[in-house]
Design a protein around this motif. Sequence first.
Motif, PDB file in Angstrom:
ATOM      1  N   LYS A  29       0.855  -1.183   0.000  1.00  0.00           N
ATOM      2  CA  LYS A  29       0.000   0.000   0.000  1.00  0.00           C
ATOM      3  C   LYS A  29       0.892   1.234   0.000  1.00  0.00           C
ATOM      4  O   LYS A  29       2.050   1.189   0.416  1.00  0.00           O
ATOM      5  CB  LYS A  29      -0.922  -0.001   1.212  1.00  0.00           C
ATOM      6  N   LEU A  30       0.349   2.341  -0.476  1.00  0.00           N
ATOM      7  CA  LEU A  30       1.102   3.582  -0.531  1.00  0.00           C
ATOM      8  C   LEU A  30       1.608   3.945   0.869  1.00  0.00           C
ATOM      9  O   LEU A  30       0.856   3.938   1.839  1.00  0.00           O
ATOM     10  CB  LEU A  30       0.215   4.707  -1.065  1.00  0.00           C
ATOM     11  N   GLY A  31       2.900   4.227   0.967  1.00  0.00           N
ATOM     12  CA  GLY A  31       3.493   4.588   2.241  1.00  0.00           C
ATOM     13  C   GLY A  31       4.049   3.437   3.037  1.00  0.00           C
ATOM     14  O   GLY A  31       4.659   3.657   4.099  1.00  0.00           O
ATOM     15  N   ASP A  32       3.844   2.203   2.567  1.00  0.00           N
ATOM     16  CA  ASP A  32       4.375   1.042   3.280  1.00  0.00           C
ATOM     17  C   ASP A  32       5.905   1.083   3.343  1.00  0.00           C
ATOM     18  O   ASP A  32       6.575   1.493   2.387  1.00  0.00           O
ATOM     19  CB  ASP A  32       3.962  -0.257   2.591  1.00  0.00           C
ATOM     20  N   SER A  33       6.448   0.621   4.469  1.00  0.00           N
ATOM     21  CA  SER A  33       7.896   0.447   4.602  1.00  0.00           C
ATOM     22  C   SER A  33       8.273  -0.944   4.117  1.00  0.00           C
ATOM     23  O   SER A  33       7.670  -1.938   4.541  1.00  0.00           O
ATOM     24  CB  SER A  33       8.322   0.625   6.057  1.00  0.00           C
ATOM     25  N   ILE A  34       9.251  -1.001   3.230  1.00  0.00           N
ATOM     26  CA  ILE A  34       9.691  -2.266   2.653  1.00  0.00           C
ATOM     27  C   ILE A  34      11.206  -2.278   2.627  1.00  0.00           C
ATOM     28  O   ILE A  34      11.836  -1.311   2.187  1.00  0.00           O
ATOM     29  CB  ILE A  34       9.140  -2.451   1.231  1.00  0.00           C
ATOM     30  N   ALA A  35      11.798  -3.351   3.117  1.00  0.00           N
ATOM     31  CA  ALA A  35      13.251  -3.475   3.107  1.00  0.00           C
ATOM     32  C   ALA A  35      13.694  -4.141   1.814  1.00  0.00           C
ATOM     33  O   ALA A  35      13.220  -5.229   1.460  1.00  0.00           O
ATOM     34  CB  ALA A  35      13.733  -4.278   4.306  1.00  0.00           C
ATOM     35  N   ILE A  36      14.597  -3.484   1.094  1.00  0.00           N
ATOM     36  CA  ILE A  36      15.196  -4.045  -0.117  1.00  0.00           C
ATOM     37  C   ILE A  36      16.689  -4.224   0.162  1.00  0.00           C
ATOM     38  O   ILE A  36      17.400  -3.249   0.426  1.00  0.00           O
ATOM     39  CB  ILE A  36      14.995  -3.122  -1.334  1.00  0.00           C
TER      40      ILE A  36
END
Length: 213
Positions: A29-36
Amino acid sequence: MFSGLVREIARVKSFTNNTLEIYTDYQAKLGDSIAINGACLTAIAFFQGGLTMELSNHTKQHIAIENFTPNAKVHLEPALSLGDRFDGHIVQGHIDGIGTINHITHNADSSDFFIQTDEVMLELMIPKGSVCVDGISLTIVDSVATSNTKGFKLTIIPHTLKNTLFGEYQIGRRVNLESDIITRSVVSTLRNMSGNSKNALSWRDIDMMNLNY
C-alpha cells in the motif's frame, strides 16, 4: 521494524537518480515500509507488476547501490505488522556499514562466508550475536581483527542458500550490513561513558570502565 526473514526474491526494473522500481508480487500500500537488501524504503507509487520507491541521497551513499542494476535480484521484506510472528531478530532497516565477501568455503552440510569490513563495524560483530546481511538475519560465528584482516565469519545452512541470494553470491560482492540494535546501543553507551565517542573501544577502555564499578 523488520525481522530479517526475507519474504520474496524480487527483481529490479530500473534505478534512476533516486527512484528504484522493483518487480514484485507483493501487494503493498502507498506509504508502506519495505526493506530491499536490508535498506528500509517507502512505497511511493505502483505500476503493473511492481512498485516504486525513493532513496534519499544519504541512503544512496551508505548502501551497496551497484546491486540495484536492472534485472538484479534483491531480497524483499515488508515491515512487520502488529501480531505477526517474530522470528529472526530486531532489524530497523538502517544500513550502518558495507562488507565485502572475500572468502567462501562450501562444506558437506553448510557454507562458510567470510565478510571483510572496517574496524568500526567489526566492533559490533560479537561471536554468536546477530547481524543483518543484505536483509537476512544471520548469526556471527566468529570475528577476526589482525593487521591484515578485519571481518567476520558466517555459516550458512543449505536452506538459507537455497531460499536467499547467498547461493549466488561470489567473492568480491559488496553487501549491506546492519549491526544488532542491542549490541549497537550497548557499545554506544560505553563509548559515551568512557568519553571515547568517535574511536573504537579497546580492551583497556572496557577494563577501566569495569574498575569504576
